[in-house]
Design an enzyme around this catalytic site. Structure first.
Site, PDB file in Angstrom:
ATOM      1  N   SER A 163       0.825  -1.196   0.000  1.00  5.65           N
ATOM      2  CA  SER A 163       0.000   0.000   0.000  1.00  5.65           C
ATOM      3  C   SER A 163       0.872   1.264   0.000  1.00  5.65           C
ATOM      4  O   SER A 163       1.708   1.432  -0.890  1.00  5.65           O
ATOM      5  CB  SER A 163      -0.964  -0.038   1.198  1.00  5.65           C
ATOM      6  OG  SER A 163      -1.957   0.947   1.080  1.00  5.65           O
ATOM      7  N   ASP A 243      -9.450  -3.971  -5.773  1.00  5.90           N
ATOM      8  CA  ASP A 243      -8.770  -2.824  -5.155  1.00  5.90           C
ATOM      9  C   ASP A 243      -8.912  -1.605  -6.069  1.00  5.90           C
ATOM     10  O   ASP A 243      -8.690  -1.713  -7.281  1.00  5.90           O
ATOM     11  CB  ASP A 243      -7.294  -3.174  -4.953  1.00  5.90           C
ATOM     12  CG  ASP A 243      -6.502  -2.122  -4.204  1.00  5.90           C
ATOM     13  OD1 ASP A 243      -7.093  -1.094  -3.804  1.00  5.90           O
ATOM     14  OD2 ASP A 243      -5.295  -2.334  -4.015  1.00  5.90           O
ATOM     15  N   HIS A 275      -8.009  -4.886  -1.335  1.00 11.21           N
ATOM     16  CA  HIS A 275      -6.737  -4.269  -0.966  1.00 11.21           C
ATOM     17  C   HIS A 275      -6.142  -4.899   0.306  1.00 11.21           C
ATOM     18  O   HIS A 275      -6.804  -4.984   1.341  1.00 11.21           O
ATOM     19  CB  HIS A 275      -6.957  -2.768  -0.738  1.00 11.21           C
ATOM     20  CG  HIS A 275      -5.718  -1.988  -0.471  1.00 11.21           C
ATOM     21  ND1 HIS A 275      -4.768  -1.750  -1.423  1.00 11.21           N
ATOM     22  CD2 HIS A 275      -5.271  -1.384   0.669  1.00 11.21           C
ATOM     23  CE1 HIS A 275      -3.797  -1.022  -0.904  1.00 11.21           C
ATOM     24  NE2 HIS A 275      -4.068  -0.795   0.367  1.00 11.21           N
TER      25      HIS A 275
END
Length: 301
Positions: A163, A243, A275
């Site tokens: 991320s 995501d 995600h």
């Protein structure tokens, strides 16, 4: 005046900002766990202070197979959390890095960098670069941390992040290729569901970075010349089908292939997943597969 100051000026995915300057993170603060010797894997861990001035610290993980004669690959891990949340000391990150260390037979340094709003961007990038330089200071037998001096193979270093940490990993790779990192060979970079520009989150990133360069800021939207300068030989990139960052991950992959970078890049799509699904349950079949793919990437060296 009071009621006006308490009005919301901006509302983003992870926080809201008020007119009086206050910022409210929209996720409750999580519990941090201390380092410990894991009885299941045998992985040991401890915390170190890298800079007493800024409070920059890290958690180091050492597998039970460590032996002074055999040097181990080194994972430089950068956690996610939207540049404003999460911690290297959170239980899910601790357990995830422990698993990578155990299965990959590697030593890891997981960075506890400073977060917005107390420390606006670029503090996170500067902290991670300082931590990476601190790691490199051990390459020639110096440095203050014996676990690194005795066990790390500085010719097999991997930068890994998910991320926001994936985004920071890219910037670290560019800095290694541009500035250099004496005594260290960065073999690979692994980015899991990384953040890059091109989504609704662009405005949020720019708000967190008062000195931003706009929508074309290279940390958010990598330039071709920066991609060409990546200081690693291989890259492994993961995107998740559900995501909102999926498309920008694929775009990064395509732009990297078109650039003048001479390394090799692989991309894996996690079909049907959201995600950073992999940290929620490390026994989940697809999380196991993702971890196995990272471990295989490391062991290729």
């Amino acid at each position: 005046m009071g009621s006006s100051d308490s009005e919301v000026a901006h509302e983003f995915r992870f926080f809201r900002a008020y007119r009086d300057g206050r910022v409210e993170i929209l996720r409750s603060q999580e519990e941090k766990i201390p380092p410990f010797d894991d009885p299941q894997t045998g992985v040991r861990s401890k915390d170190v202070v890298i800079s007493s001035e800024t409070g920059l610290s890290a958690r180091i993980f050492l597998p039970d197979t460590a032996h002074p004669i055999e040097k181990l690959p080194l994972l430089f891990y950068i956690h996610g959390g939207g540049f404003c949340m999460r911690s290297a000391f959170a239980i899910d990150y601790h357990n995830y890095v422990t698993t990578l260390v155990s299965q990959g037979n590697a030593i890891a340094v997981s960075v506890e960098y400073r977060l917005f709003p107390d420390h606006p961007i670029p503090a996170c990038y500067e902290d991670c670069w300082e931590a990476l330089q601190w790691v490199a200071s051990h390459a020639n037998g110096g440095g203050p941390e014996p676990w690194l001096t005795n066990h790390a193979d500085f010719d097999r270093v991997f930068i890994v992040g998910d991320s926001a940490g994936g985004n920071i990993s890219h910037t670290m790779g560019v800095r290694v290729g541009t500035i250099g990192l004496a005594g260290v060979r960065v073999v690979g970079v692994v980015m899991v569901h990384p953040f890059f520009g091109g989504t609704i989150d662009d405005e949020m990133w720019m708000y967190m970075c008062p000195t931003n360069g706009g929508l074309e800021d290279r940390r958010m939207k990598p330039a071709a010349e920066d991609l060409a300068r990546l200081g690693c030989e291989r890259m492994l990139l993961f995107v998740a089908e559900k995501d909102h960052l999926r498309d920008v991950g694929w775009r990064y992959y395509e732009e990297l292939k078109k650039s003048e970078w001479i390394g090799t890049v692989e991309i894996v799509e996690n079909h049907g997943e959201e995600h950073c699904f992999h940290r929620r349950d490390l026994t989940y079949e697809k999380a196991v597969a993702l971890i196995h793919r990272i471990v295989s990437f490391i062991k290729q060296s």
